[in-house]
Design a protein around this motif. Structure first.
Motif, PDB file in Angstrom:
ATOM      1  N   LEU A  67      32.228  31.849  46.278  1.00  0.00           N
ATOM      2  CA  LEU A  67      33.576  31.974  45.751  1.00  0.00           C
ATOM      3  C   LEU A  67      33.708  31.571  44.297  1.00  0.00           C
ATOM      4  O   LEU A  67      34.776  31.673  43.729  1.00  0.00           O
ATOM      5  CB  LEU A  67      34.529  31.110  46.592  1.00  0.00           C
ATOM      6  N   PRO A  69      32.877  32.469  40.693  1.00  0.00           N
ATOM      7  CA  PRO A  69      32.300  33.476  39.821  1.00  0.00           C
ATOM      8  C   PRO A  69      31.457  32.878  38.698  1.00  0.00           C
ATOM      9  O   PRO A  69      30.479  33.467  38.272  1.00  0.00           O
ATOM     10  CB  PRO A  69      33.502  34.223  39.247  1.00  0.00           C
ATOM     11  N   ARG A  98      34.021  36.042  55.317  1.00  0.00           N
ATOM     12  CA  ARG A  98      34.669  35.295  54.224  1.00  0.00           C
ATOM     13  C   ARG A  98      34.537  33.786  54.444  1.00  0.00           C
ATOM     14  O   ARG A  98      34.257  33.032  53.502  1.00  0.00           O
ATOM     15  CB  ARG A  98      36.143  35.677  54.118  1.00  0.00           C
ATOM     16  N   THR A 110      31.384  36.788  43.543  1.00  0.00           N
ATOM     17  CA  THR A 110      32.566  37.586  43.267  1.00  0.00           C
ATOM     18  C   THR A 110      32.158  38.669  42.288  1.00  0.00           C
ATOM     19  O   THR A 110      31.579  38.376  41.242  1.00  0.00           O
ATOM     20  CB  THR A 110      33.692  36.718  42.672  1.00  0.00           C
ATOM     21  N   GLY A 114      36.478  41.536  41.065  1.00  0.00           N
ATOM     22  CA  GLY A 114      37.182  40.455  41.761  1.00  0.00           C
ATOM     23  C   GLY A 114      36.992  40.439  43.266  1.00  0.00           C
ATOM     24  O   GLY A 114      37.531  39.568  43.944  1.00  0.00           O
ATOM     25  N   THR A 115      36.235  41.397  43.815  1.00  0.00           N
ATOM     26  CA  THR A 115      36.018  41.420  45.255  1.00  0.00           C
ATOM     27  C   THR A 115      34.811  40.566  45.619  1.00  0.00           C
ATOM     28  O   THR A 115      33.884  40.395  44.830  1.00  0.00           O
ATOM     29  CB  THR A 115      35.774  42.859  45.773  1.00  0.00           C
ATOM     30  N   LEU A 116      34.846  40.028  46.834  1.00  0.00           N
ATOM     31  CA  LEU A 116      33.711  39.248  47.318  1.00  0.00           C
ATOM     32  C   LEU A 116      32.568  40.180  47.681  1.00  0.00           C
ATOM     33  O   LEU A 116      32.786  41.217  48.306  1.00  0.00           O
ATOM     34  CB  LEU A 116      34.106  38.435  48.560  1.00  0.00           C
TER      35      LEU A 116
END
Length: 134
Positions: A67, A69, A98, A110, A114-116
């Protein structure tokens, strides 16, 4: 413990520290931070904002790898998949993927959008092989 020390609710503590309420509740139960139950709800001593563990958790560098970045600079070498695709490849739900990223059980990052993203190399780990759909 000073009885008339100011206390905070789990929500207030969460807003001040950036730590999720369920994590705060777990920390209280494990006695990592001090607090007590009042009328079935946790009251956390305001002095716990200075707690070393809380200060570490507030530090972005202490965030779980999946989580943070900043801790995961984009690289082309490891192949990654989105959370939905990883869930389809395994018996984990998207929510489970998640959660496992958040707790560090899975490695990921990330993405630039912005997506995991989950490292595909997780599928090769012996302790996770039983989760792969055949």
């Amino acid at each position: 413990m000073i009885e008339n020390e100011k206390t905070l609710t789990t929500t207030e503590f969460s807003q001040m520290t950036g730590i999720a309420v369920p994590t705060i509740t777990r920390m209280l139960r494990q006695e990592t931070i001090r607090g007590k139950k009042r009328g079935g709800k946790w009251a956390i001593y305001e002095s716990e904002l200075q707690n070393r563990t809380v200060a570490t958790r507030k530090d972005p560098a202490a965030m779980p790898p999946g989580l943070n970045p900043a801790a995961n600079p984009p690289t082309d070498s490891p192949k990654t998949v989105d959370v939905d695709a990883f869930a389809q490849m395994t018996y984990l739900t998207e929510k489970g993927v998640r959660q496992w990223l958040k707790t560090g059980r899975l490695s990921g990052r990330t993405g630039a959008d912005g997506t995991l993203r989950v490292d595909a190399s997780n599928l090769e780990r012996p302790e996770l092989r039983h989760l792969i759909r055949k």
